[in-house]
Write a protein that holds these residues in place. Structure first.
Motif, PDB file in Angstrom:
ATOM      1  N   ARG A 156      57.375 -45.164  -4.664  1.00  0.00           N
ATOM      2  CA  ARG A 156      58.513 -45.473  -3.798  1.00  0.00           C
ATOM      3  C   ARG A 156      58.174 -46.532  -2.749  1.00  0.00           C
ATOM      4  NH1 ARG A 156      58.351 -43.093   0.972  1.00  0.00           N
ATOM      5  NH2 ARG A 156      60.583 -42.990   1.357  1.00  0.00           N
ATOM      6  N   VAL A 162      62.582 -48.542  -4.572  1.00  0.00           N
ATOM      7  CA  VAL A 162      63.673 -47.967  -3.785  1.00  0.00           C
ATOM      8  C   VAL A 162      64.645 -49.092  -3.453  1.00  0.00           C
ATOM      9  CG1 VAL A 162      64.292 -46.849  -1.602  1.00  0.00           C
ATOM     10  CG2 VAL A 162      62.257 -46.116  -2.837  1.00  0.00           C
ATOM     11  N   ASN A 164      67.070 -49.593  -1.289  1.00  0.00           N
ATOM     12  CA  ASN A 164      67.230 -50.014   0.096  1.00  0.00           C
ATOM     13  C   ASN A 164      65.897 -49.898   0.832  1.00  0.00           C
ATOM     14  OD1 ASN A 164      67.853 -50.411   2.768  1.00  0.00           O
ATOM     15  ND2 ASN A 164      69.223 -48.637   2.953  1.00  0.00           N
ATOM     16  N   ALA A 166      64.994 -50.400   3.724  1.00  0.00           N
ATOM     17  CA  ALA A 166      65.074 -49.824   5.066  1.00  0.00           C
ATOM     18  C   ALA A 166      64.793 -48.327   5.032  1.00  0.00           C
ATOM     19  CB  ALA A 166      66.450 -50.075   5.673  1.00  0.00           C
ATOM     20  N   SER A 167      65.205 -47.648   3.968  1.00  0.00           N
ATOM     21  CA  SER A 167      65.000 -46.204   3.921  1.00  0.00           C
ATOM     22  C   SER A 167      63.530 -45.864   3.701  1.00  0.00           C
ATOM     23  CB  SER A 167      65.884 -45.557   2.858  1.00  0.00           C
ATOM     24  OG  SER A 167      65.539 -46.022   1.580  1.00  0.00           O
ATOM     25  N   VAL A 168      62.760 -46.785   3.181  1.00  0.00           N
ATOM     26  CA  VAL A 168      61.322 -46.555   3.018  1.00  0.00           C
ATOM     27  C   VAL A 168      60.634 -46.620   4.372  1.00  0.00           C
ATOM     28  CG1 VAL A 168      59.194 -47.377   1.964  1.00  0.00           C
ATOM     29  CG2 VAL A 168      61.322 -47.457   0.675  1.00  0.00           C
ATOM     30  N   GLU A 169      61.060 -47.562   5.213  1.00  0.00           N
ATOM     31  CA  GLU A 169      60.361 -47.770   6.484  1.00  0.00           C
ATOM     32  C   GLU A 169      60.612 -46.678   7.513  1.00  0.00           C
ATOM     33  OE1 GLU A 169      61.215 -51.777   7.890  1.00  0.00           O
ATOM     34  OE2 GLU A 169      61.138 -52.382   5.782  1.00  0.00           O
ATOM     35  N   THR A 170      61.848 -46.194   7.597  1.00  0.00           N
ATOM     36  CA  THR A 170      62.169 -45.342   8.741  1.00  0.00           C
ATOM     37  C   THR A 170      61.815 -43.881   8.530  1.00  0.00           C
ATOM     38  OG1 THR A 170      64.405 -44.885   7.981  1.00  0.00           O
ATOM     39  CG2 THR A 170      64.112 -46.814   9.377  1.00  0.00           C
ATOM     40  N   GLU A 171      61.421 -43.504   7.318  1.00  0.00           N
ATOM     41  CA  GLU A 171      61.223 -42.091   7.073  1.00  0.00           C
ATOM     42  C   GLU A 171      59.975 -41.516   7.718  1.00  0.00           C
ATOM     43  OE1 GLU A 171      61.885 -41.230   2.914  1.00  0.00           O
ATOM     44  OE2 GLU A 171      63.744 -42.350   3.115  1.00  0.00           O
ATOM     45  N   GLU A 179      60.892 -36.591  10.926  1.00  0.00           N
ATOM     46  CA  GLU A 179      62.279 -36.958  11.136  1.00  0.00           C
ATOM     47  C   GLU A 179      62.985 -35.814  11.844  1.00  0.00           C
ATOM     48  OE1 GLU A 179      64.503 -39.635   8.866  1.00  0.00           O
ATOM     49  OE2 GLU A 179      62.879 -40.497  10.042  1.00  0.00           O
ATOM     50  N   GLN A 182      69.430 -34.138  10.140  1.00  0.00           N
ATOM     51  CA  GLN A 182      70.385 -35.038   9.475  1.00  0.00           C
ATOM     52  C   GLN A 182      71.679 -34.274   9.256  1.00  0.00           C
ATOM     53  OE1 GLN A 182      69.349 -38.113   8.378  1.00  0.00           O
ATOM     54  NE2 GLN A 182      67.115 -37.885   8.534  1.00  0.00           N
TER      55      GLN A 182
END
Ligand code: 4HQ
Length: 234
Positions: A156, A162, A164, A166-171, A179, A182
């Protein structure tokens, strides 16, 4: 990136590799992942991959010959010219964590060795394995699920797997924090409301709230993560 797995149960990987992001990434040619049957590298009539332990004791040990043959066929001989990194999944390995996944995502070719029984003849480890990884402090029946864990954590992070980025970086763990909570619709579920700030449209306030929640959850649930230095990643 290319990932090869050596296992006596290649069928365990079929649905896993065909499903979701991994399946799409493989179809798109971003990722090549294949499971190889260790028994293909045996030469005896019974296609034996295990034998009794020297010194006695319960269970069986994986024979060195088929393992070393399989690994060398996929990765070449061990040494500085080897183009692949050969990883044995083992409870005796160094703990696998997000920072190691990030490093492994930078490799071009991984060979993951999934053992069964009591483990692998140590000479096969010395002769053919570059590194041993443990996915956690518990004992499973085989290295197949640990190999899948490593594949998923590493794949991933490979660009293009993946959709998007962005979803890899912020997790979680990218910054050694958990986190926070949600929510999705509905706004009220069985009398429980989604926090008002998330519905406020105030993006600065939302970002601040999420950072606070992440810190608070980390402090309460995983204070060990806050003590770590950044370079350790997780
Ligand atoms: N096993 N992290 C025993 C694991 C394991 C783990 C893999 C069970 C190897 C022989 N591997 N086999 N935990 O429990 O990586």
């Amino acid at each position: 990136m290319r990932i090869d797995v050596v296992t006596i149960f290649p069928e365990l990987f079929e649905a896993f590799l065909r499903t979701s992001l991994l399946g799409s990434a493989r179809e798109a040619g971003v990722l090549a992942v294949e499971a190889h049957d260790l028994r293909r590298f045996t030469h005896d009539r019974h296609r034996s991959v295990d034998d009794v332990p020297y010194g006695g004791g319960p269970g069986m040990v994986m024979k060195p010959e088929p393992l070393v043959e399989a690994i060398e066929a996929l990765a070449g001989p061990k040494g500085p010219d080897r183009g692949a990194r050969v990883i044995l999944l083992s409870p005796q390995g160094t703990p696998f964590h997000q920072a190691r996944a990030v490093e492994l995502a930078g490799e071009s070719h991984l060979v993951l060795v999934a053992g069964r029984y009591e483990g692998v003849d140590q000479r096969a480890v010395e002769l053919a394995v570059d590194e041993e990884l443990a996915i956690g402090d518990y004992v499973l029946c085989g290295g197949e699920i640990p190999a899948m864990v490593a594949i998923e954590a590493v794949a991933r992070l490979v660009p293009g797997v993946v959709g998007n980025p962005a979803s890899v970086e912020t997790e979680s763990f990218g910054d050694a924090r958990l986190e926070g909570p949600q929510y999705t619709r509905p706004a009220v579920f069985r009398g429980l409301e989604v926090p008002a700030v998330l519905r406020s449209g105030n993006h600065a306030a939302i970002a601040r709230w999420r950072a606070e929640q992440a810190f608070e959850w980390t402090r309460r649930r995983r204070p060990d993560l806050l003590g770590r230095r950044r370079e350790e990643g997780s």
